[in-house]
Design an enzyme around this catalytic site. Structure first.
Site, short mmCIF file in Angstrom:
data_model
loop_
_atom_site.label_atom_id
_atom_site.label_comp_id
_atom_site.label_asym_id
_atom_site.label_seq_id
_atom_site.Cartn_x
_atom_site.Cartn_y
_atom_site.Cartn_z
N HIS A 1 0.83 -1.21 0.00
CA HIS A 1 0.00 0.00 0.00
C HIS A 1 0.86 1.26 0.00
CE1 HIS A 1 -4.27 0.76 -0.07
NE2 HIS A 1 -4.12 1.81 0.72
N ARG B 1 1.08 2.60 -3.47
CA ARG B 1 -0.12 3.36 -3.85
C ARG B 1 -0.06 4.78 -3.26
NH1 ARG B 1 -5.85 3.05 -5.02
NH2 ARG B 1 -7.13 3.98 -3.38
#
Length: 348
Positions: A295, A298
Site C-alpha cells: 500500500h 499506492r
C-alpha cells in the site's frame, strides 16, 4: 510400542495420525480403537482428536476455548447471508462476521435481543481497551454491530447512540522517487517486476492487481480498467507506455489464461501472501530497511502525482476515493511546498 503421533486435519476434521512399525498384530489392535481409520491418501492410521486419544498418545491437551452457542452461530450465518445479498466483498463479509462473533461471544450467556448500548460500551472498555486493540478494529466492530442489529426485529440497541472512536490522524507512508526506482528495478524476474511496477504506476490496491484480467489492459487508450474495486466501483487509471511495454514482454513469456497474474495453476489468482513476499524480496535486494507494504506504493504514487502538479480531483478519480477528504491527506505529506519554506535556523 514405538510410534509417532501428530495432530492433522483430514477431510475438514481434526484427527490424530499415528505412525508405527508395520505389523499385523499392531494393525489389529489399532482397528479395535473407536473410529480408527486408514487413509489411503496419507498412508496412515488416524483417530478422532479428543482428550482421551491425546492422553493415550502423549499429545498436549486441547486448550480450553469458549464455544459460541448454537443460536448465536445461526445468527452469524444469517448475518453473512445478509451481507452477501447486499453484495459486500468477501473480505468485508469475513471481517464483519468475525468482529460480530467476537462481540456475541463476549455476551455468550446473554440473549441477543436483550443486549443494549451499555453492553456495547462495556465491551469497548473490558475487551477492546484492555487488549489494547486498534481503533480500526473498534470501527469494524461498530460497523458489524450496526449492520447486524439493523437486520433483527427484537433489539434493545439504539443504533443512533452507538458512537465511534475518535479517528486517528495518521499520515500515509510515502517513499521517495529514488526508493521506488530501486524497489521496482530490484527483480530480474519479469513477472515479479511487472506486478510491482503496475501497482505503483496505476496506484492499485493489492486485491485490484490480483483480480485484473488480460482484457482489462486497454493498450489502444493506454488505460487500465479496474472492475469492481473497493466499494464495488469501476474506474480507469492511466497506463504508462513504459509499463505497457513491460506488460507485453510479460504476456509473451507467461501467456496468462483467466487472470493477468496467475498462480502456479493456470486460471488461478496469484496468492496475496506471495505478492507481499515479492515486495519483501525486492526490499532485501536493495537494502531498504523500512517496513514497506504494497500500500506504500499506492500512497507514493498519489503523493508523487500531487508533487508533479496533478489536480487533486483527478487523483481522487484515479485512486477511486469516494470522498475528496480521503485524497486531501496527501497534501500533508507532499514536500513540494515545504521545500520553498526557509528555516529561520539558516539566518542565525
Amino acid at each position: 510400542m514405538t510410534y509417532t503421533a501428530e495432530l492433522i486435519t483430514h477431510k475438514n476434521k481434526k484427527r490424530i495420525a499415528v505412525w508405527y512399525p508395520n505389523s499385523r498384530e499392531l494393525i489389529n489392535r489399532f482397528k479395535k480403537l473407536e473410529d480408527a481409520r486408514w487413509s489411503a491418501t496419507l498412508k496412515v492410521w488416524h483417530l478422532p482428536d479428543n482428550k482421551e486419544n491425546r492422553l493415550k498418545f502423549d499429545l498436549e491437551p486441547e486448550p480450553k476455548t469458549p464455544h459460541i452457542k448454537f443460536d448465536k452461530i445461526e445468527e452469524i450465518e444469517n448475518f453473512k447471508k445478509y451481507l452477501n445479498t447486499k453484495r459486500y466483498s468477501p473480505n468485508t463479509v469475513k471481517t464483519y462476521s468475525e468482529a460480530l462473533q467476537i462481540f456475541l461471544l463476549f455476551y455468550n450467556d446473554k440473549e441477543t435481543k436483550s443486549i443494549n448500548n451499555n453492553d456495547v460500551i462495556n465491551f469497548y472498555n473490558n475487551y477492546i481497551l484492555q487488549k489494547k486493540l486498534s481503533i480500526s478494529f473498534q470501527n469494524q466492530v461498530v460497523n458489524a454491530i450496526k449492520l447486524y442489529f439493523k437486520t433483527i426485529k427484537e433489539t434493545a440497541i439504539i443504533l443512533e447512540k452507538i458512537y465511534r472512536p475518535k479517528r486517528e490522524r495518521l499520515l500515509p507512508n510515502v517513499l521517495s522517487k529514488e526508493e521506488v526506482k530501486k524497489i521496482l528495478g530490484a527483480h530480474s524476474n519479469i513477472k515479479h517486476k511487472t506486478m510491482l511496477c503496475l501497482i505503483y504506476s496505476c496506484g492499485l490496491r493489492r486485491s485490484e492487481l490480483i483480480n485484473l484480467r488480460p482484457n482489462e489492459i486497454d493498450s489502444k487508450r493506454n488505460v487500465v480498467v479496474i472492475k469492481q474495486g473497493k466499494g464495488k466501483k469501476d474506474r480507469i487509471a492511466p497506463l504508462s507506455p513504459s509499463v505497457l511495454l513491460l506488460l507485453r514482454d510479460y504476456y509473451k513469456t507467461y501467456k496468462p489464461h483467466t487472470y493477468l497474474f496467475e498462480g502456479r495453476e493456470p486460471g488461478t489468482k496469484y496468492d496475496e501472501r506471495s505478492l507481499s513476499e515479492v515486495l519483501k524480496q525486492a526490499l532485501n535486494k536493495v537494502n531498504i530497511k523500512k517496513s514497506v507494504s504494497l500500500h506504500w506504493l499506492r500512497h507514493s504514487y498519489a503523493t508523487h502525482l500531487l508533487e508533479s502538479g496533478t489536480d487533486l480531483r483527478y487523483i481522487q478519480e484515479i485512486l477511486g476515493h469516494k470522498s475528496s477528504k480521503t485524497t486531501e491527506i496527501y497534501t500533508h505529506v507532499s514536500i513540494k511546498s515545504l521545500q520553498n519554506v526557509k528555516s529561520p535556523f539558516d539566518d542565525l
